[in-house]
Motif scaffolding. Structure first.
Motif, mmCIF file in Angstrom:
data_model
loop_
_atom_site.group_PDB
_atom_site.id
_atom_site.type_symbol
_atom_site.label_atom_id
_atom_site.label_comp_id
_atom_site.label_asym_id
_atom_site.label_seq_id
_atom_site.Cartn_x
_atom_site.Cartn_y
_atom_site.Cartn_z
ATOM 1 N N ALA A 1 0.994 -1.144 -0.141
ATOM 2 C CA ALA A 1 0.071 -0.120 -0.090
ATOM 3 C C ALA A 1 0.767 1.355 -0.005
ATOM 4 C CB ALA A 1 -0.903 -0.099 1.229
ATOM 5 N N TYR A 2 0.637 2.061 -0.527
ATOM 6 C CA TYR A 2 1.166 3.655 -0.839
ATOM 7 C C TYR A 2 0.543 4.642 -0.339
ATOM 8 C CZ TYR A 2 4.207 1.011 -4.052
ATOM 9 O OH TYR A 2 5.169 0.141 -4.433
ATOM 10 N N VAL A 3 1.133 5.593 0.430
ATOM 11 C CA VAL A 3 0.607 6.508 1.387
ATOM 12 C C VAL A 3 1.200 7.817 1.033
ATOM 13 C CG1 VAL A 3 0.141 7.551 3.878
ATOM 14 C CG2 VAL A 3 0.603 4.842 3.336
ATOM 15 N N GLY A 4 0.235 8.760 0.629
ATOM 16 C CA GLY A 4 0.564 10.179 0.160
ATOM 17 C C GLY A 4 0.254 11.032 1.412
ATOM 18 N N ALA A 5 1.151 11.625 1.765
ATOM 19 C CA ALA A 5 1.406 12.873 2.542
ATOM 20 C C ALA A 5 1.949 14.229 2.143
ATOM 21 C CB ALA A 5 2.170 12.535 3.752
ATOM 22 N N PHE B 1 4.765 23.569 -0.946
ATOM 23 C CA PHE B 1 3.963 22.316 -0.675
ATOM 24 C C PHE B 1 5.002 21.107 -0.871
ATOM 25 C CE2 PHE B 1 1.114 19.132 -1.862
ATOM 26 C CZ PHE B 1 -0.258 19.180 -0.970
ATOM 27 N N CYS B 2 5.460 20.661 0.184
ATOM 28 C CA CYS B 2 6.358 19.490 0.060
ATOM 29 C C CYS B 2 5.504 18.145 0.435
ATOM 30 C CB CYS B 2 7.474 19.605 1.404
ATOM 31 S SG CYS B 2 7.950 21.155 1.181
ATOM 32 N N GLN B 3 5.756 17.251 -0.665
ATOM 33 C CA GLN B 3 4.773 15.984 -0.620
ATOM 34 C C GLN B 3 5.587 14.838 -0.546
ATOM 35 O OE1 GLN B 3 2.424 16.160 -4.260
ATOM 36 N NE2 GLN B 3 4.106 16.930 -5.490
ATOM 37 N N SER C 1 10.339 5.274 2.256
ATOM 38 C CA SER C 1 9.728 6.610 1.844
ATOM 39 C C SER C 1 10.469 7.373 0.882
ATOM 40 C CB SER C 1 9.473 7.354 3.146
ATOM 41 O OG SER C 1 8.586 7.045 4.181
ATOM 42 N N THR C 2 9.769 7.945 0.015
ATOM 43 C CA THR C 2 10.495 8.647 -0.991
ATOM 44 C C THR C 2 9.842 9.992 -1.404
ATOM 45 O OG1 THR C 2 11.024 8.630 -3.560
ATOM 46 C CG2 THR C 2 9.035 7.969 -2.914
ATOM 47 N N ALA C 3 10.522 11.213 -1.601
ATOM 48 C CA ALA C 3 10.254 12.471 -1.845
ATOM 49 C C ALA C 3 9.505 12.595 -3.006
ATOM 50 C CB ALA C 3 11.358 13.447 -1.753
ATOM 51 N N VAL C 4 8.632 13.484 -3.193
ATOM 52 C CA VAL C 4 8.050 13.843 -4.327
ATOM 53 C C VAL C 4 8.153 15.424 -4.570
ATOM 54 C CG1 VAL C 4 5.852 13.902 -6.109
ATOM 55 C CG2 VAL C 4 6.340 12.199 -4.484
ATOM 56 N N PRO C 5 8.641 15.795 -5.541
ATOM 57 C CA PRO C 5 9.176 17.336 -5.605
ATOM 58 C C PRO C 5 8.102 18.187 -5.422
ATOM 59 C CG PRO C 5 9.907 15.980 -7.590
ATOM 60 C CD PRO C 5 9.011 15.083 -6.935
ATOM 61 N N GLY C 6 8.560 19.172 -4.442
ATOM 62 C CA GLY C 6 7.683 20.229 -4.117
ATOM 63 C C GLY C 6 7.536 21.606 -4.850
ATOM 64 N N PHE C 7 6.535 22.471 -4.669
ATOM 65 C CA PHE C 7 6.454 23.785 -5.414
ATOM 66 C C PHE C 7 5.461 24.597 -4.654
ATOM 67 C CE2 PHE C 7 4.088 19.732 -6.459
ATOM 68 C CZ PHE C 7 2.781 20.113 -5.629
ATOM 69 N N PRO C 8 5.342 25.708 -4.946
ATOM 70 C CA PRO C 8 4.883 26.937 -4.056
ATOM 71 C C PRO C 8 3.170 26.215 -3.644
ATOM 72 C CG PRO C 8 5.951 28.032 -5.916
ATOM 73 C CD PRO C 8 5.912 26.537 -6.191
ATOM 74 N N ALA C 9 2.697 26.420 -2.552
ATOM 75 C CA ALA C 9 1.550 25.925 -2.386
ATOM 76 C C ALA C 9 0.177 26.845 -3.011
ATOM 77 C CB ALA C 9 1.079 25.867 -0.884
ATOM 78 N N PHE C 10 -0.828 26.376 -3.375
ATOM 79 C CA PHE C 10 -2.046 27.136 -3.797
ATOM 80 C C PHE C 10 -2.846 27.218 -2.966
ATOM 81 C CE2 PHE C 10 -5.297 27.541 -7.513
ATOM 82 C CZ PHE C 10 -5.287 28.926 -7.382
ATOM 83 N N ASP C 11 -2.820 27.857 -1.823
ATOM 84 C CA ASP C 11 -3.618 27.849 -0.705
ATOM 85 C C ASP C 11 -5.162 28.676 -1.170
ATOM 86 O OD1 ASP C 11 -2.403 26.725 1.371
ATOM 87 O OD2 ASP C 11 -1.035 28.074 1.326
ATOM 88 N N ALA C 12 -4.982 29.465 -2.085
ATOM 89 C CA ALA C 12 -6.125 30.148 -2.357
ATOM 90 C C ALA C 12 -7.384 29.270 -2.927
ATOM 91 C CB ALA C 12 -5.946 31.051 -3.591
ATOM 92 N N PHE C 13 -7.065 28.258 -3.388
ATOM 93 C CA PHE C 13 -7.921 26.962 -3.690
ATOM 94 C C PHE C 13 -7.909 25.766 -3.053
ATOM 95 C CE2 PHE C 13 -9.382 23.544 -6.664
ATOM 96 C CZ PHE C 13 -10.508 23.646 -6.609
ATOM 97 N N CYS C 14 -6.815 25.251 -3.258
ATOM 98 C CA CYS C 14 -6.353 23.742 -2.912
ATOM 99 C C CYS C 14 -6.580 23.573 -1.376
ATOM 100 C CB CYS C 14 -5.066 23.401 -3.188
ATOM 101 S SG CYS C 14 -4.912 23.360 -5.252
ATOM 102 N N ARG D 1 2.712 1.054 -11.271
ATOM 103 C CA ARG D 1 2.667 2.280 -11.154
ATOM 104 C C ARG D 1 1.675 2.592 -10.033
ATOM 105 N NH1 ARG D 1 6.383 1.513 -14.034
ATOM 106 N NH2 ARG D 1 6.949 2.740 -15.723
ATOM 107 N N VAL D 2 2.116 3.613 -9.178
ATOM 108 C CA VAL D 2 0.958 4.282 -8.263
ATOM 109 C C VAL D 2 1.167 5.830 -8.683
ATOM 110 C CG1 VAL D 2 0.922 5.046 -6.012
ATOM 111 C CG2 VAL D 2 1.119 2.487 -6.177
ATOM 112 N N TYR D 3 0.234 6.515 -8.665
ATOM 113 C CA TYR D 3 -0.003 7.959 -8.813
ATOM 114 C C TYR D 3 -0.464 8.721 -7.744
ATOM 115 C CZ TYR D 3 0.116 5.654 -13.486
ATOM 116 O OH TYR D 3 0.256 4.874 -14.440
ATOM 117 N N LEU D 4 0.113 9.997 -7.703
ATOM 118 C CA LEU D 4 -0.255 10.914 -6.756
ATOM 119 C C LEU D 4 -0.569 12.072 -7.475
ATOM 120 C CD1 LEU D 4 -0.174 11.916 -3.507
ATOM 121 C CD2 LEU D 4 2.126 12.962 -3.869
ATOM 122 N N ALA D 5 -1.937 12.396 -7.255
ATOM 123 C CA ALA D 5 -2.449 13.696 -7.871
ATOM 124 C C ALA D 5 -2.351 14.961 -6.862
ATOM 125 C CB ALA D 5 -3.674 13.629 -8.255
ATOM 126 N N SER D 6 -1.830 16.014 -7.296
ATOM 127 C CA SER D 6 -1.628 17.124 -6.362
ATOM 128 C C SER D 6 -2.370 18.306 -6.988
ATOM 129 C CB SER D 6 -0.234 17.483 -6.349
ATOM 130 O OG SER D 6 0.071 18.767 -5.484
#
Length: 475
Positions: A365-369, A378-380, A395-408, A425-430
């Motif tokens: 099982a894969y856990v997204g955080a 936004f660090c995932q 555990s593996t890092a997924v590249p981060g980016f500026p958070a979009f707090d206005a909506f997300c 494959r496992v997919y993490l939608a951000s």
């Protein structure tokens, strides 16, 4: 001669006795292998929000090629989706707020006094028809004006769907006089055929696998509504609930699991034909959880919430927490991120465990955080659970980016996950990143991301980048 006659008589008698009577014979019972579910073997589908002006999209990712192979428009503010048949997907579009271009009768001026803003108040279902791994065509199922649809489920037939209508007014000229309901939709004729009144603010649905019962989580009235699908008659559901957020039926249709807003998991016995359906256990708690995943291969519930993952064995009458308690998910250290990752230069913050996917092969099982760092990135990350031992594998890092707090920060699903049908494959939608990240399960490493489509306003000008709000295994 007599000897031959005697032998012939014995042979005839043997044939008669062996061909009749209660003779016990060994029988070989075939034990066919379990094949992958053909309804989720080739693609994952990302549903993307495009703001309050431009229709959202559905983006299809080919599992075998790591590419987006098809993108189509849906409607404004898509929020949830479900696969109905092997080649058909339903996307529910909320479209209850926001300025829009004046091209539809669904645009109204509200309130009737200044500022006289124009709002799109029509909900709909977009039906996606697949041809192989690409979307071959779409059609629209209109839902009642002002109804604010937010969740869709299918059954009892391949041409029936249920959709939550939390702000449905029976009289559209009186939009404030609402009767929260579930709409019954015929997806062959593409029309609403009935509405069923439920509790306040229905937010989730579950149909039992035997397709006989429908259950509705009414967050606003702290209740669960139950119905028989054959005639839409109500079922009595007894027990205490607290702002229920999610409902899941066990594969044998004998249990229903309710995730409450306070983290308590309520177990409901649904075995009675006539009812009532009673809560038989409420001993498990998963604080800060808003979603849970049922793994039919292992008969488990995976519940992400707070900084941990709770795994429940639901093969028994009442659920049992595995591993002796929730699994604490460790935060990936900034030093393990690549230099180009903005999260590599800042300190970690409190982790939010928000999503989970289980491989169809039953191995992991894969856990997204994620967390937001002190400068707004936004660090995932993705953590791998070995389901044989229920321990963290890596555990593996997924590249981060500026958070979009206005909506997300306010959307229902800030990150969502899905597994490819072949378990490769496992997919993490951000939502914040506007992309679908891909994890290679042979090495449990991040390999690349696929950006969501760029929105285009009527007239041709580009809109803001789109934001994935829901991800699921597709045809």
């Amino acid at each position: 001669m007599k000897r031959f006659l005697w032998l012939g008589f014995v042979l005839c008698l043997y044939l008669i006795c062996s061909g009749c009577g209660d003779t016990f014979r060994p029988i070989i019972i075939p034990n066919p292998p379990t094949f992958p579910n053909p309804k989720a073997a080739h693609t994952v589908v990302a549903i993307n929000d495009n703001g309050t002006v431009v229709p959202g999209t559905a983006m299809v990712v080919d599992v075998s090629g790591d590419t987006d192979v098809s993108v189509v428009n849906v409607a404004v503010a898509p929020v949830h989706a479900v696969q109905q048949t092997a080649n058909e997907v339903l996307v529910v579009n909320q479209a209850v707020t926001g300025l829009n271009v004046p091209t539809t009768s669904c645009l109204v001026t509200f309130p009737p006094t200044p500022p006289n803003q124009v709002f799109n108040v029509c909900s709909s279902i977009t039906k996606l028809n697949f041809s192989g791994t690409v979307i071959g065509g779409t059609s629209t199922i209109s839902l009642p004006i002002y109804s604010g649809a937010n969740f869709v489920a299918v059954a009892p037939t391949d041409t029936t769907a249920y959709v939550t209508l939390p702000t449905y007014p029976p009289d559209p000229t009186q939009p404030l006089n609402i009767v929260p309901s579930v709409g019954v939709v015929n997806t062959q004729s593409n029309n609403l055929v009935a509405t069923i009144p439920v509790g306040n603010n229905p937010v989730a649905l579950a149909v039992t696998p035997d397709k006989s019962k429908l259950y509705v989580a009414n967050k606003g009235s702290n209740s669960i509504s139950g119905f028989n699908t054959v005639d839409r008659s109500s079922r009595t559901v007894t027990g205490s609930f607290n702002a229920p957020l999610w409902v899941i039926a066990r594969s044998d249709s004998q249990r229903l699991y309710v995730l409450n807003g306070n983290g308590v998991v309520s177990t409901i016995d649904t075995t009675s034909t006539a009812g009532p359906d009673n809560v038989i256990d409420a001993s498990v708690s998963a604080p800060n959880a808003a979603y849970m995943l049922y793994d039919g291969n292992k008969n488990r519930l995976y519940i992400p919430g707070g900084t941990q993952l709770t795994i429940l064995d639901v093969s028994q009458s009442t659920p049992q927490i595995l591993t002796g308690g929730p699994i604490a998910i460790p935060t990936v250290a900034p030093s393990s991120r690549v230099a180009s990752d903005p999260c590599s230069l800042t300190s970690t913050q409190k982790l939010t465990v928000a999503a989970v996917a289980a491989l169809p092969d039953g191995s992991r099982a894969y856990v997204g955080a994620y967390y937001e760092d002190t400068v707004g990135n936004f660090c995932q990350q993705v953590t791998v659970i070995d389901v044989a031992s229920n321990t963290i594998k890596s555990s593996t890092a997924v590249p981060g980016f500026p958070a979009f707090d206005a909506f997300c920060s306010t959307t229902r699903f800030r990150v969502t996950m899905a597994a490819g049908g072949d378990s490769s494959r496992v997919y993490l939608a951000s939502c914040d990143g506007g992309m679908v990240n891909i994890i290679d399960t042979t090495s449990d490493t991040y390999i690349l991301n696929l950006p969501a489509p760029i929105g285009v306003r009527p007239g041709g000008q580009q809109n803001l980048p789109q934001n994935p709000v829901f991800l699921f295994a597709g045809p």
